[in-house]
Design an enzyme around this catalytic site. Sequence first.
Site, PDB file in Angstrom:
ATOM      1  N   ARG A 141      -8.105  -0.291   1.226  1.00  0.00           N
ATOM      2  CA  ARG A 141      -8.478  -1.465   0.542  1.00  0.00           C
ATOM      3  C   ARG A 141      -9.128  -1.170  -0.875  1.00  0.00           C
ATOM      4  O   ARG A 141      -9.116  -1.923  -1.573  1.00  0.00           O
ATOM      5  CB  ARG A 141      -9.599  -1.810   1.483  1.00  0.00           C
ATOM      6  CG  ARG A 141     -10.780  -0.836   1.520  1.00  0.00           C
ATOM      7  CD  ARG A 141     -11.838  -1.302   2.739  1.00  0.00           C
ATOM      8  NE  ARG A 141     -11.128  -0.771   4.236  1.00  0.00           N
ATOM      9  CZ  ARG A 141     -11.809  -1.112   5.219  1.00  0.00           C
ATOM     10  NH1 ARG A 141     -12.793  -1.603   5.360  1.00  0.00           N
ATOM     11  NH2 ARG A 141     -11.053  -0.923   6.333  1.00  0.00           N
TER      12      ARG A 141
ATOM     13  N   ASP B 109       1.849   6.218   5.587  1.00  0.00           N
ATOM     14  CA  ASP B 109       0.713   5.327   5.213  1.00  0.00           C
ATOM     15  C   ASP B 109       1.186   4.792   3.809  1.00  0.00           C
ATOM     16  O   ASP B 109       0.463   3.917   3.060  1.00  0.00           O
ATOM     17  CB  ASP B 109      -0.547   5.991   4.922  1.00  0.00           C
ATOM     18  CG  ASP B 109      -1.688   5.224   5.082  1.00  0.00           C
ATOM     19  OD1 ASP B 109      -1.598   4.143   5.652  1.00  0.00           O
ATOM     20  OD2 ASP B 109      -2.848   5.532   4.359  1.00  0.00           O
TER      21      ASP B 109
ATOM     22  N   LYS C 173      -9.659  12.965   8.736  1.00  0.00           N
ATOM     23  CA  LYS C 173      -9.006  12.637  10.038  1.00  0.00           C
ATOM     24  C   LYS C 173      -9.196  13.694  10.897  1.00  0.00           C
ATOM     25  O   LYS C 173      -9.000  14.950  10.657  1.00  0.00           O
ATOM     26  CB  LYS C 173      -7.814  12.003   9.883  1.00  0.00           C
ATOM     27  CG  LYS C 173      -7.655  10.589   9.512  1.00  0.00           C
ATOM     28  CD  LYS C 173      -6.363  10.128   9.241  1.00  0.00           C
ATOM     29  CE  LYS C 173      -6.225   8.677   8.574  1.00  0.00           C
ATOM     30  NZ  LYS C 173      -6.885   7.601   9.299  1.00  0.00           N
TER      31      LYS C 173
ATOM     32  N   ASP D 148     -12.059   7.128   4.335  1.00  0.00           N
ATOM     33  CA  ASP D 148     -10.768   6.864   5.000  1.00  0.00           C
ATOM     34  C   ASP D 148     -10.436   5.670   4.944  1.00  0.00           C
ATOM     35  O   ASP D 148      -9.437   5.151   5.532  1.00  0.00           O
ATOM     36  CB  ASP D 148     -10.815   7.405   6.568  1.00  0.00           C
ATOM     37  CG  ASP D 148      -9.523   7.603   7.320  1.00  0.00           C
ATOM     38  OD1 ASP D 148      -8.597   7.552   6.507  1.00  0.00           O
ATOM     39  OD2 ASP D 148      -9.605   7.847   8.358  1.00  0.00           O
TER      40      ASP D 148
ATOM     41  N   LYS E 278       0.727  -1.269  -0.096  1.00  0.00           N
ATOM     42  CA  LYS E 278       0.048   0.037  -0.221  1.00  0.00           C
ATOM     43  C   LYS E 278       0.845   1.265  -0.095  1.00  0.00           C
ATOM     44  O   LYS E 278       1.661   1.650   0.769  1.00  0.00           O
ATOM     45  CB  LYS E 278      -0.743  -0.022   1.223  1.00  0.00           C
ATOM     46  CG  LYS E 278      -1.810   1.123   1.443  1.00  0.00           C
ATOM     47  CD  LYS E 278      -2.560   1.281   2.617  1.00  0.00           C
ATOM     48  CE  LYS E 278      -3.225   2.613   2.902  1.00  0.00           C
ATOM     49  NZ  LYS E 278      -4.142   2.719   4.305  1.00  0.00           N
TER      50      LYS E 278
ATOM     51  N   ASP F 117      -2.302  10.294   4.067  1.00  0.00           N
ATOM     52  CA  ASP F 117      -3.597   9.810   4.346  1.00  0.00           C
ATOM     53  C   ASP F 117      -4.411  10.865   5.036  1.00  0.00           C
ATOM     54  O   ASP F 117      -4.314  10.875   6.318  1.00  0.00           O
ATOM     55  CB  ASP F 117      -3.833   8.098   5.036  1.00  0.00           C
ATOM     56  CG  ASP F 117      -5.195   7.885   5.225  1.00  0.00           C
ATOM     57  OD1 ASP F 117      -6.209   8.803   4.587  1.00  0.00           O
ATOM     58  OD2 ASP F 117      -5.284   7.021   5.878  1.00  0.00           O
TER      59      ASP F 117
ATOM     60  N   GLU G 287      -9.587   4.003   2.524  1.00  0.00           N
ATOM     61  CA  GLU G 287      -8.890   4.053   1.221  1.00  0.00           C
ATOM     62  C   GLU G 287      -8.156   2.975   0.789  1.00  0.00           C
ATOM     63  O   GLU G 287      -7.856   2.536  -0.297  1.00  0.00           O
ATOM     64  CB  GLU G 287      -8.312   5.217   1.028  1.00  0.00           C
ATOM     65  CG  GLU G 287      -6.810   5.784   1.573  1.00  0.00           C
ATOM     66  CD  GLU G 287      -6.622   5.439   2.627  1.00  0.00           C
ATOM     67  OE1 GLU G 287      -7.410   5.298   3.618  1.00  0.00           O
ATOM     68  OE2 GLU G 287      -5.231   5.171   3.000  1.00  0.00           O
TER      69      GLU G 287
END
Length: 494
Positions: A347, A284, A273, A343, A261, A266, A345
Amino acid sequence: MRWSVVKSGVARTGGDLLILPVVEGDLAAVQRLTGGRDDLAAIVERAGFRGAAASTLPVFCAGPATGWILLVGLGKPDRISLETVRKAAGTAAQQARSMRARTVVVAPLAAETGLDAETVARCWVEGFEMGLAPAGTADARRSATHGPLVGKVVAERERDREALRRGVSQGEVAAAGCLEARRLVNLPPNQLTPQLLAEAARGIAKRSGYRCTVLGPAQLRTLKMGGLLGVGQGSRNAPRLISLESRGAPRGAPTVALVGKGVTFDSGGISLKPGAKMEVMKCDMAGAAAVLGAAVIVAARRLPVRLLVVVPTAENMPDGGAIKPSDVLTMASGTTVEVLNTDAEGRLILADALHWTCRRRPDYLIDAATLTGACVIALGQDFAGLLGNSSELVAVLEQAGGETGERVWPLPLVDAHREALQSKVADLKNLGPREGGALTAAAFLSQFVPEDIAWAHVDLAGPAWTDKGGPLGPRGGTGFGARLLARAVEILVG
Ligand code: BES
Ligand code: MN
Ligand code: ZN
């Protein structure tokens, strides 16, 4: 640092710091190596130093073989693991830096530990280099004072020499992969956009001999990668799909795919967030860093494998074009996904990358991702979550993590977790219940991996980043996963 193996005879080896690892309660080796100096024995005893794990004692010796000696404890003999050696080395490295040593000599690295010479040398060099790495900084002028530049490993017995050499070079390779991953994680996100991550990957590919391909937005549209494009559409920094592939793998070598990933920042997107600690979300892309670091190690070890490294990378931002809760995306596989939380994201981008990777029919597929805060709540900062459809692959990762000290712990993946992702308006929704969030996230990914491909998922949201430094590195990115994945590949092809 430059490491070499030198002949026994510590006193004649030179260097401005002699490091002596000590098994708890066993100071005989110290005596032997320093020529049975009674004054040293007396000092060590007076200081109360017994060799407890991670304890250190610097001693200045006058007389013949004048100079600084650093004793570093390994703990009780029956409790010495590979990680003990790494941590002792990292502790010694940090101490050596504060003592301003330039050349360090370490001895012995086999006799009293119960581990073989090659393994001890490997773990020593690995831990020393990891411990020494300065905190990531964009500004080279601000990097910490230099640590030692030269390391010499003493071969007490001539017959250990070759094994020590092999260990030293393996340790250097492992540390290099880990530090590469760490460097990437620590880069500020304006200096590591998806495009810049792709350039970094190109550089790694070039140095390590991989073929590198980078797909930009136009190609992603052709491939209908609605997940990766959707996550990226709220940012001015467009997404990319990066891949590295072994050149000239031996005929019949298994294909191992590593997918990481690569969310370079993020913010959460429209499901923004909270501001506190948001800066940590530059980590991230630690999954991407782990798979790229692993590629460095695998190449240096010349393993007989066709390695395929795939990194979907995007910046998750909330501009006027961003995806919104209730949007429905069509993924590359044709599966439709109702976005209930922007959030979640990781996946979405991984779904497209996994689908794309599986079209190549790898023999083994491992993904690494800072996927869920829930995994951190479940397992803490020291363990990555481990899920998958193959007990063989799960066992390989557990073994690898036990050896590299990057611990992974199995979590369940069952049909009920897939059912929790049923949507009223699409094939899937991207959000499950709050409880068991790491499990439903993995269940989401599983929908994009055919059942007959052996797959494991490592959720490294916890161990990817540390707020407090330790013997194996400072605050910041840890480089977690690079050594783990490389070792897993080695076990798989070994
Ligand atoms: N990148 C985060 C997960 C994360 C959390 C990484 C802590 C590193 C440290 C991920 O994209 C995320 O935001 N996950 C959400 C999922 C939720 C909305 C279902 C989370 O864990 O809160
Ligand atoms: Mn997120
Ligand atoms: Zn994320």
